[in-house]
Design a protein around this motif. Sequence first.
Motif: not given
Length: 329
Positions: A174-176, A303
């Motif tokens: 859901k997060k980049s 990441k």
Amino acid sequence: MTTLSPLKLLPLLLPISFLIIIGFIWVPNQLELLDNAYIDTFKTGFIGILLEALPFVLAGALLSSLLRVFIPDEMISRWIPRQALPAILFACLLGIIFPVCECGMIPLVRRLIHKGMPVYVAIVFILSGPILNPVVYGATLTAFRNHSELAYARMGLAFVVACIIGLIIYATVKKSPIRLSVQRETDNTHHNNSRGGKLAAVFVHTSDEFFEMGKYLIIGCLLTAGIQTFMVQDSLAAIGDKPLGSYFFMMGLAFVLSLCSTSDAFVASTFVHSFPAGALLAFMVFGPMLDFKNSLMLLSLFKTKFALYLFFLIFSSVFIGAVLMSLWL
């Protein structure tokens, strides 16, 4: 005059180390390596694989350069559907329409993400683009003239794996996952196109990509010819007879060799009598999706936690898919 950065040599260290290990551990009798028969077999195997693969590498580099120069990134971004499943299918279709080798995939996707492409769509394009294109299909069909079903299976497995991973990323992330340093980058995609015109840019990009991919192809051909020539055939047969060992060996070999997707089928075809079809399929699908050089590029784009998650999804999906496909092959 540009200097060669040590970081650019990093992707070559693992294949060279692998070659040294083969030379000192797997040779049947080191004194026999000086025999002319070994040398002749090695040269014939190396030149044969290289000459078969070079035209497809050149074609892939040329098409990738044409896409880079003449197709604006904004055009592709505007075409992306809003719904998840159509967007995933569209990303797979992009690979068929715009063939790009995995060597140039990460820079292209970096630009597309910067222009608004969703991450899960970008992942599907990264995974499917290097395989689902006419150049790779033609190369695979040429390499496996007597086993055309492997070419169809390669396209099918790559499509299924890319779609499944895309859906998983869409549902779970859901997060980049993009690194902040990448998010701050400005888009300098076409800053060189004005110098000398677009035609000159095509030739420049083609030569750059051809030589970039060529060094990995040469290393891969050297390793493969060395394995086929100097490794005891009984050892290859023993690995091939092990249900799991053959898959792990070929997937590990694909990761180490870091071959271009337009040439890896020619390397895989040399193992057709030693390994089961499912293991060869795993080699041809896993390598373009995840190898040593593009894993470094993925780590620079995403990441670390997300990149490792993606690596796990790729490995497990390709392995399970290749095992299931082997029941048909």
